[in-house]
Design an enzyme around this catalytic site. Structure first.
Site, PDB file in Angstrom:
ATOM      1  N   CYS A  46      -2.023   1.383  -4.250  1.00 40.38           N
ATOM      2  CA  CYS A  46      -0.731   2.023  -4.526  1.00 40.38           C
ATOM      3  C   CYS A  46      -0.624   2.446  -5.983  1.00 40.38           C
ATOM      4  O   CYS A  46       0.414   2.899  -6.435  1.00 40.38           O
ATOM      5  CB  CYS A  46       0.452   1.147  -4.118  1.00 40.38           C
ATOM      6  N   CYS A  79       0.871  -1.176   0.000  1.00 39.38           N
ATOM      7  CA  CYS A  79       0.000   0.000   0.000  1.00 39.38           C
ATOM      8  C   CYS A  79       0.909   1.229   0.000  1.00 39.38           C
ATOM      9  O   CYS A  79       2.127   1.096  -0.043  1.00 39.38           O
ATOM     10  CB  CYS A  79      -1.009  -0.007   1.150  1.00 39.38           C
ATOM     11  N   CYS A  88       3.673  -0.005  -8.211  1.00 37.08           N
ATOM     12  CA  CYS A  88       4.172  -1.366  -8.040  1.00 37.08           C
ATOM     13  C   CYS A  88       4.729  -1.896  -9.365  1.00 37.08           C
ATOM     14  O   CYS A  88       4.016  -1.931 -10.364  1.00 37.08           O
ATOM     15  CB  CYS A  88       3.041  -2.264  -7.556  1.00 37.08           C
TER      16      CYS A  88
END
Length: 134
Positions: free
Chosen positions: A84, A10, A88
């Site tokens: 997020c 996150c 990522c």
């Protein structure tokens, strides 16, 4: 079969991902390797998340937010993102799941409890999918 590895990501690695990692460690023990990280880690785990988890007998007070690294993603079989966005990195052969969960940042323990409980349900489902005995 090797031990599956799960990475929770996150933004701040201070609430959702820490609670998810706590649940997975609690329910799976050594059957799953657990990691968590954040794209912009906070300076401490959300105290309301720590309190909400303590209510169900899971201590995450010793955890610290960690920065998301390419190595952590590469070393994981399953990568679970929690808001997020595009931060990522994506690698072929990894399984990616995105869990839309309310961000507990700035909320009190009363508001964090339902998030904690939803995470528990998702973790139990994940363990079934991974075929990990609880």
């Amino acid at each position: 079969m090797s031990t599956p590895s799960v990475l929770f990501v996150c933004v701040h690695n201070a609430g959702r991902s820490q609670m998810a990692a706590g649940w997975l460690r609690h329910l799976a023990g050594d059957a799953v390797e657990v990691r968590s990280a954040g794209s912009v880690p906070g300076d401490q785990v959300n105290p309301a998340a720590v309190a909400a988890m303590a209510e169900v007998g899971i201590d995450i007070s010793d955890q610290r937010p960690k920065v998301l690294t390419t190595d952590a993603v590469e070393a994981s079989d399953v990568v679970i993102t929690m808001g997020c966005g595009d931060a990522c990195p994506v690698f072929p052969g990894k399984r990616y799941l995105d869990w839309a969960l309310t961000d507990p940042a700035g909320k009190g323990v009363e508001a964090v409890r339902p998030i904690r409980d939803e995470i528990e349900a998702r973790i139990r489902g994940l363990l079934t999918e991974l075929d990990v005995a609880r």
